[in-house]
Every structure is written in C-alpha cells, then in structure tokens.
Scaffold this active site. Structure first.
Site, PDB file in Angstrom:
ATOM      1  N   GLU A   1      32.027 -37.121 -51.101  1.00  0.00           N
ATOM      2  CA  GLU A   1      31.989 -38.159 -50.069  1.00  0.00           C
ATOM      3  C   GLU A   1      30.773 -39.063 -50.252  1.00  0.00           C
ATOM      4  OE1 GLU A   1      34.096 -36.694 -46.068  1.00  0.00           O
ATOM      5  OE2 GLU A   1      32.546 -35.299 -46.736  1.00  0.00           O
TER       6      GLU A   1
ATOM      7  N   GLU B   1      37.135 -28.723 -48.237  1.00  0.00           N
ATOM      8  CA  GLU B   1      36.878 -28.325 -46.849  1.00  0.00           C
ATOM      9  C   GLU B   1      38.024 -27.544 -46.221  1.00  0.00           C
ATOM     10  OE1 GLU B   1      34.161 -31.844 -47.553  1.00  0.00           O
ATOM     11  OE2 GLU B   1      36.192 -31.255 -48.130  1.00  0.00           O
TER      12      GLU B   1
END
Length: 697
Positions: free
Chosen positions: A105, A125
């Site tokens: 990210e 995640e």
C-alpha cells in the site's frame, strides 16, 4: 529525524531509506519517520525526484506484529500513503524481497514502482480476517483491474515481480541484485525524461473498462465455494467494488467502514490467534534455543506408497536427495511413477518449470536394498500401521545406519517407545507424522519418545521448517494429539449414526462449522481400510474394540474414494460424496443386529457430541503433558485436520463458546451416553472453577 528512516541526497535524487530490521515493518517509528523524511525531501530544492528504498533483505513486509492488539498511534498508515501520493516531486518505490500488506500500500502511494525480479508483492490481510485498510482496495484495481485485484486481495496470494509488471502493479523489473541501484536508475530516468507525477488514484482506464461488468457477482458466487463461512473475503469484494462505483475519496471511506466491520468480527480474533499460534508452536517449551541441530543433507524413506512418495517430494522440493526403498520392484516403479505424475501435473499448471521437475526427480533414487541407507542423515519409515512390521524395520535400520542418523516413524497412532525399544539408540528415534497427501498438507506432528534426545527434537523441528511444514512437537501416546482427539470424535460420529443420524447429516454439521469435509467423507478420503487396520491392531493387542457398520464396508471392499465407494459413492473423476442407499441399508441392518432403536437427532446434539468430546479429550492431553500448550493443539487441528483458521482452532473456539457451557454438556453426556470419553477432564473442571481459559495455558 527518526533513526529507522533517514533522508539523504545522491546527485539530484533524494533517497528515503527505511532500516528497521528484520523486515522493515510499519511500526509507529517507521510511519513517523516516513513522513519526516518525505518533508525533508520536499524541502530539498536540489532533489528533483525522490526514491523510497529499504535496507536489509526486504522492502516493507507489512504491519509490525509487535503492535498488534495495541491502540493505533498517529500517524496511521493511510495518512502516510496519502502524504506520499500528494508529493509534488515524482516519487519512486524500489522493491526487493516482499512488499506485503501495508508495504505494498505504501508503494502504491508512490508515483512509480520498480522491483527486482526476485521480489514479490501481495495484500495478505485476508489471512488475518481483515482487508487492506490504507487504500489497497482502491488503488490496486486502478492498476491491475477488477479480476486480478479481487484474486489477490481475497486470497492474499503473493505475486512475483514479473507477473506484477504484466498486471501493471509495477512499472519496471530489474534483473540485478542491487535494489538501490535499480531505484536510482529508474528515478534518474524520471528526472531526465521529465516523467510527470502520476498518482494511482487518478488512473481511470481499468476502472472504466471493468465498470458495469458482472465480475463482482461472479466472484461472490465463486467465494461461496472457496471461502465458505468466512467473513472478510466477501468484505474485500465489497471494498474493491466501491473503487468502481464511488469517487476515490468516498471509496476510501467505504474501505475504512468495511475494515472496521472486519476488525469487530470474531473471525478476525480467530485468525490473529492462528497467525501467532503457528509462530509460537515452533518454539518448543523447555527446549533451549542453543540446542545443537544435526545436519540433514540426505534422507532415506521406507515405502514408496502414497505417504512415502509424498514425503520424498517434500525433501526433493528443497534440494535434499532422497533414497526410497521398497520390497518389490513393481511397487517401487509404481511409486516413482506417481511422484513423476504429481510433478508433471504441477508443471502443466505452471506451478513449476520442466527444469525444476527434472531436477527434483533426479534427487529421488529408488532401491530395493536397505544397505543404501548406511550413509543417510535421516530415515523415515512410512509403511502401514503394524507394530510387528515397524519393530522389525527399526531393528534392521539400527544395524545399518551410521551413528547419529535419526530414525523416524511416520506412524499416526503407534507407540514410539515400543518402536524404539528394538534399537540400541532410542535417543535417536522419533515420530515424524506427516499428513496425507504429504506433499500438500502443511502439518508435521513430531512425536518425542521418552528417550528422544533434545538434539533430535530440535533437528526434526528444524527439518519441518526446512521443508516448509508447520512443525509441532508432541508427546507419545496412542494417536498423539490429532488422531487421539479425532478418534473420540469418530466414536461419537459413529454412535450418532448408530442412534439414528445419517452420515451426511453428521458431515454437514461439521462442514457448516467450517471444516472442508466431515468425519465420514474424510474416512473415505483416507481409506476405510486404514481405520479398519488400526481397529484390528487394537483387537490383536487385546483392546475391546466393538464391531461397527464401517467394518462391514471394509470387508465388502468399499474402501472409500480409491474404490469409488465407501460411506459415500463417487462418480468417475469426481471427489464429491454422494449418499448411497446401499450404505443406509447396511446401517439399518447393523442397528437391527445390535438392537438399537433409531431416533431423531438434532444438529445441535451432533455439534456438541462431535466437538465437545474433542475439547474434553484435549484437556486430558494437556493434563498429561502430551501437548505443552493449548495453541499447539490448535495448530495441529488447523494444519492437519482442516479446522477453520478463522475460528482459531478447537481450543480457541472452546474458549469463545465458554468452558462452563462445554463442561455442563460434557457432564450431561457422561450421564446419558456414558463412556470414558465423556468423563470430565480434571483440568476442564479446574479451569471453570478458576474462571480461566484454555488459552491461558
């Protein structure tokens, strides 16, 4: 300026370097340092472009697990990524090792990305019951499109750099090994060619191309099969869909809402527990970190059947040569042929190259002579469950193998000490219980005998890591941890069918809980003859093993999937279990023979009798020291028996249900059903009295 993130300038390139060993995780210090270094770079008038690079062996590999469970300190990662994306100077991320989760990210917040060819990227995640919460669900689709973004985010898969280039996630791949040099070259190119600031949030081509397609509904439909019962994968789809239906700022807001929903889900707690339990299981209680570990550079395997062949593949896959010994050439040829076919199937699917296949096959040698084991470092016996046969084999190994060689049995139930008693080196004897198919299943249940040396214990745990297994060290008893608990569940599953339930009803309760298959479908997969042999072994040892309708299936040649008929029947080329009226007739005849009156049985009773009996047995296992910690039992069941990781393992699940609730049910069934398996464990009663949990152990 933070010590873990520094700013410097080389020529006209400002360099932001993260140096936070071992994996440059996104701690509070790193996040703060990233902002401080960015501000310094923005103020440096001689820096025409900025480069983000990491020291050590990897790019930012995700969140800092040392901060898990603690309140988030500002700045949060989302604000860091936003600051980087808003940079007025072109910003290049240079990726090596792995850029995972928040690391990817962060890279997506940069304007360009260059990666070494050995690098991998991913957003894992979902494996913690979460979704990317710093813009990953909004930025990745703008680079890779809906389908690839959905695949990556809902599975957590890692993507090699060259594939990431093809998907548009990175802008260049460098074949070298110097990540800073690769980044500097690309950053200089940005300056020299006047390449503009390119913010991922502003890219619309792939959003426009996928907008209005039914890709999201199709993906949800597929997840109902592959992610049955899970919460976060479906929320991941909702978040990615928001990237196509909402303006970028609103998409980020929706991502945050969905992230909070995942954070508040009980499944997130279960998956976090699973994550840490796997890592803790490798740390054996009472075993010093300084314990010497023996070199294992060559392996011998006895038996070229399903288990032996699968075990051999594990070692060949990591470059360790293997010698497989069989009794007859025909059996050896068949086993080696199956290994080759398995590798060929992997090559056809693109999982390995032809060269890798050839290299691995070259490491596997077949033999009919035990003398070929005289120089190997480790021998693993993988023959059928018969104590007399195993003792004969270990006596022979004792006379052939070199001093210091480890002698291991792949037995799933039998006494390691009795096997070791036929040798002059019981300190070198250990259990290494692989799970079928051994080349796929991740658990390696290592079993210590009463005389197994610490050096051997440490070595087999190191071997597990080397061959990419999840190793758990357990004590010696019939069935060890996993099969001992499974045996109790099996008794109850059988009794429930005897009393009136159908096998498919029992299995459905277990699959609804999250298991990939139920008790009886699993029996068909393993082979009904396996359980039948174990029962016969116990009967031969004088144990009182009552008759069952499953014995009748084995005696009729209904051995499971391998004979296309067991508890269920199977169609050619399919593993889907189909209820069989013939089996229902066999069961009904058995009830009549035994004088059992059939009754209606509820799903709740099935759940309690199949699961609570396991919890009670696990408490006895902990009492006896067969397992050192509750988390060891959770790891065994998650990686060996398909207990859903999002429920955290049977011990974590039991704590969520409430040990007082489980104890009350155990006492009820002890009174109504009877049997040693329902005698309440002293530890269970003590924990309830003290208001403590299994997880406290």
């Amino acid at each position: 300026m933070s010590e873990v993130v520094t700013y410097s300038r080389e020529g006209n390139i400002g360099v932001i370097t993260v140096d936070y060993p071992p994996v440059n995780a996104l701690s509070h210090a790193v996040r703060s340092g990233l902002i401080a270094a960015l501000e310094q770079g923005q103020k440096d008038s001689d820096a025409k472009a900025l480069l983000l690079v990491c020291a050590g062996r990897t790019f930012i590999a995700g969140a800092d697990i040392r901060e898990f469970g603690k309140p988030m300190q500002e700045p949060g990662l989302a604000s860091v990524v936003e600051r980087y994306e808003n940079s007025g100077k072109p910003l290049v991320a240079a990726v090596h090792g792995t850029a995972l989760g928040g690391g990817l990210e962060t890279a997506l917040g940069c304007h360009y990305r260059v990666a070494l060819s050995s690098a991998k990227v991913g957003l894992p995640e979902v494996k913690l019951g979460l979704l990317p919460g710093a813009g990953g669900t909004q930025r990745l689709p703008r680079l890779a499109g809906a389908q690839k973004a959905l695949e990556m985010i809902t599975t957590g898969q890692f993507v090699p750099a060259k594939d990431a280039l093809g998907f548009g996630i990175v802008d260049a791949v460098d074949e070298g090994k110097d990540v800073k040099a690769a980044g500097m070259t690309f950053a200089q190119k940005v300056v020299d060619e006047g390449m503009p600031v390119r913010r991922v949030r502003d890219l619309t081509d792939k959003i426009a191309a996928d907008k209005g397609r039914d890709v999201f509904e199709q993906f949800r439909a597929s997840l109902k099969k592959t992610a049955h019962g899970q919460f976060s994968p479906f929320k991941c789809v909702d978040a990615v869909e928001a990237a196509f239906n909402l303006p970028f700022p609103e998409g980020l807001k929706r991502e945050r809402e969905l992230f909070v929903e995942c954070m508040n889900s009980p499944q997130r707690a279960g998956q976090i527990h699973s994550f840490f339990a796997e890592r803790e299981a490798s740390k054996v209680k009472g075993l010093s970190k300084d314990t010497p570990v023996r070199d294992v550079n060559s392996v011998g395997i006895i038996g070229a059947g399903t288990m032996g062949g699968g075990i051999a593949m594990n070692f060949a896959n990591v470059g360790i040569p293997v010698t497989i010994v069989e009794m007859k050439q025909e059996a050896l040829d068949k086993g080696l042929g199956i290994i080759r076919k398995n590798y060929e199937n992997s090559a056809k699917k693109g999982r390995i190259t032809q060269k890798q296949m050839d290299d691995r096959m070259a490491l596997i040698t077949g033999s009919l002579d035990y003398d070929d084991f005289k120089d190997v470092d480790l021998v693993i016996e993988a023959v059928f469950e018969n104590m007399a046969v195993k003792k004969e084999i270990f006596a022979k190994l004792d006379s052939i193998c070199k001093p210091g060689a480890i002698l291991a049995s792949n037995t799933s139930t039998l006494d390691i000490d009795e096997i070791a008693s036929t040798t002059q080196r019981p300190e070198d004897v250990v259990g290494m219980h692989f799970f079928s198919p051994a080349n796929v299943m991740r658990l390696l249940e290592n079993v210590r005998g009463s005389k197994t040396s610490d050096e051997v214990k440490a070595t087999v745990m190191a071997v597990a890591k080397k061959i990419k297994k999840v190793g758990v060290l357990v004590g010696n008893c019939h069935g060890f941890v996993g099969n001992r608990m499974l045996h109790k569940r099996g008794i109850e599953a059988m009794a429930l069918v005897d009393e009136g339930a159908k096998p498919q009803q029992v299995d459905k309760v277990l699959t609804d809980l999250g298991y990939p298959m139920g008790q009886f479908a699993m029996s068909d997969l393993a082979g009904i003859d396996v359980g039948y042999r174990i029962s016969e072994e116990l009967r031969n040892a004088g144990e009182n093993v009552p008759p069952s309708w499953m014995d009748k299936l084995a005696e009729q040649g209904r051995l499971g999937q391998k004979t296309m008929a067991g508890v269920y029947k199977y169609e050619e080329g399919s593993r889907n279990p189909i209820p069989d009226p013939e089996v229902e007739r066999i069961i009904e005849d058995f009830r009549k023979e035994q004088g059992i009156a059939s009754r209606e049985i509820t799903d709740q009773e099935i759940l309690e009798r199949c699961m609570y009996v396991m919890v009670n047995e696990a408490a006895k296992i902990l009492e006896e020291g067969i397992a050192d910690r509750a988390l060891d039992i959770d790891v065994v069941w998650i990686y060996g028996y398909g207990f859903p990781a999002y429920r955290g393992g049977p011990m974590f699940w039991a704590d969520q249900i409430g040990l007082d609730v489980i104890l009350a049910a155990v006492e009820k069934y002890h009174a109504s059903v009877g049997g040693e398996q329902w005698k309440p464990a002293s530890l269970l009663k003590q924990l309830v009295a003290d208001g403590r949990k299994l997880g406290d152990l």
